[in-house]
Scaffold this active site. Structure first.
Site, mmCIF file in Angstrom:
data_model
loop_
_atom_site.group_PDB
_atom_site.id
_atom_site.type_symbol
_atom_site.label_atom_id
_atom_site.label_comp_id
_atom_site.label_asym_id
_atom_site.label_seq_id
_atom_site.Cartn_x
_atom_site.Cartn_y
_atom_site.Cartn_z
ATOM 1 N N ASN A 98 2.322 1.379 4.415
ATOM 2 C CA ASN A 98 2.633 0.097 5.071
ATOM 3 C C ASN A 98 2.338 0.130 6.573
ATOM 4 O OD1 ASN A 98 5.551 -2.088 5.583
ATOM 5 N ND2 ASN A 98 3.458 -2.655 5.114
ATOM 6 N N CYS A 157 -1.379 0.626 7.442
ATOM 7 C CA CYS A 157 -2.815 0.326 7.572
ATOM 8 C C CYS A 157 -3.223 -0.881 6.709
ATOM 9 C CB CYS A 157 -3.671 1.529 7.192
ATOM 10 S SG CYS A 157 -3.444 2.965 8.278
ATOM 11 N N ARG A 158 -3.318 -0.670 5.388
ATOM 12 C CA ARG A 158 -3.882 -1.719 4.523
ATOM 13 C C ARG A 158 -2.970 -2.919 4.326
ATOM 14 N NH1 ARG A 158 -5.060 2.248 -0.276
ATOM 15 N NH2 ARG A 158 -3.215 3.152 0.701
ATOM 16 N N SER A 159 -1.711 -2.675 3.915
ATOM 17 C CA SER A 159 -0.872 -3.839 3.562
ATOM 18 C C SER A 159 -0.469 -4.709 4.755
ATOM 19 C CB SER A 159 0.337 -3.440 2.719
ATOM 20 O OG SER A 159 1.177 -2.548 3.394
ATOM 21 N N ASP A 185 -8.136 3.765 1.189
ATOM 22 C CA ASP A 185 -7.215 4.193 2.242
ATOM 23 C C ASP A 185 -8.016 4.648 3.464
ATOM 24 O OD1 ASP A 185 -5.311 5.380 3.815
ATOM 25 O OD2 ASP A 185 -4.439 6.603 2.217
ATOM 26 N N CYS A 222 0.866 -1.192 0.000
ATOM 27 C CA CYS A 222 0.000 0.000 0.000
ATOM 28 C C CYS A 222 0.899 1.238 0.000
ATOM 29 C CB CYS A 222 -0.962 -0.011 1.190
ATOM 30 S SG CYS A 222 -0.166 0.046 2.807
HETATM 31 P P1 4NP Z 1 -1.774 2.795 4.201
HETATM 32 O O1 4NP Z 1 -2.423 4.133 4.821
HETATM 33 O O2 4NP Z 1 -1.232 3.184 2.839
HETATM 34 O O3 4NP Z 1 -2.920 1.866 4.118
HETATM 35 O O4 4NP Z 1 -0.683 2.365 5.173
HETATM 36 C C1 4NP Z 1 -1.733 5.342 4.934
HETATM 37 C C2 4NP Z 1 -0.870 5.542 5.971
HETATM 38 C C3 4NP Z 1 -0.221 6.755 6.114
HETATM 39 C C4 4NP Z 1 -0.467 7.770 5.204
HETATM 40 C C5 4NP Z 1 -1.329 7.553 4.143
HETATM 41 C C6 4NP Z 1 -1.963 6.330 4.006
HETATM 42 N N1 4NP Z 1 0.180 9.020 5.344
HETATM 43 O O5 4NP Z 1 -0.108 9.937 4.562
HETATM 44 O O6 4NP Z 1 0.994 9.174 6.264
#
Ligand code: 4NP
Length: 168
Positions: A16, A18-20, A136, A13
């Protein structure tokens, strides 16, 4: 345990956190349940959160369904991953695009013949979320984190069926 080299899957994602990491633990759970010889890891296309544990909201929602994310640590996707992994799964279309760009760099560095990884969407074979993005959840509320889990479970079930047909 099989003596064959494990098939290696990398869930990717943006951050790294939340989703992945959620996809990693859920896919591993379904693969282990079916005793498939598969290793699962995760990474982010960005370098926003290197070395950090998954977002506490992701950890809490996953824990309610029996998944433990607490020991995972974020890292950025790297060119070596295209040599190391058999399959790289993107959570959304922007991730997919960024992964494919780095795949081209990996090709320039290592040469096409050394690259192993196929790059696809997490939802590639999921009849319930067919080719849909995993949204997201970072800037949203509880429903977003539950949706990530719903989609990761659904898409992981679909992947396990594909892996079984592939005789992995
Ligand atoms: P992820 O979510 O891609 O599912 O891990 C996010 C985590 C952090 C951020 C964006 C999306 N960020 O902008 O810090």
């Amino acid at each position: 345990m099989s003596s064959k080299t494990p098939y290696k899957v990398l869930c990717v994602c943006l951050g790294n956190i939340c989703r992945s990491p959620t996809a990693e633990v859920v896919l591993k759970h379904f693969c282990d349940q079916q005793q498939l010889n598969i290793e699962v890891d995760s990474a982010g296309t960005s370098n926003y959160h290197p070395g950090k544990a998954p977002d506490l909201r992701s950890q809490a929602h996953a824990k309610k369904r029996g998944y433990n994310l607490s020991t995972l640590r974020a890292r950025q996707l790297k060119v070596d991953d295209f040599v190391e992994f058999d399959l790289i799964l993107a959570m959304d279309l922007e991730n997919l695009e960024n992964i494919k760009q780095l795949q081209q760099t990996a090709c320039d560095v290592f040469g096409q013949s050394r690259l192993k990884a196929k790059v696809m969407l997490m939802s590639e074979h999921d009849e319930f979320f067919y080719k849909q993005e995993v949204p997201d959840p970072y800037y949203g509320g509880d429903a977003g984190f539950e949706r990530v889990l719903d989609q990761c479970e659904s898409s992981s079930r679909a992947w396990v069926n594909v892996f079984k047909v592939m005789n992995i």
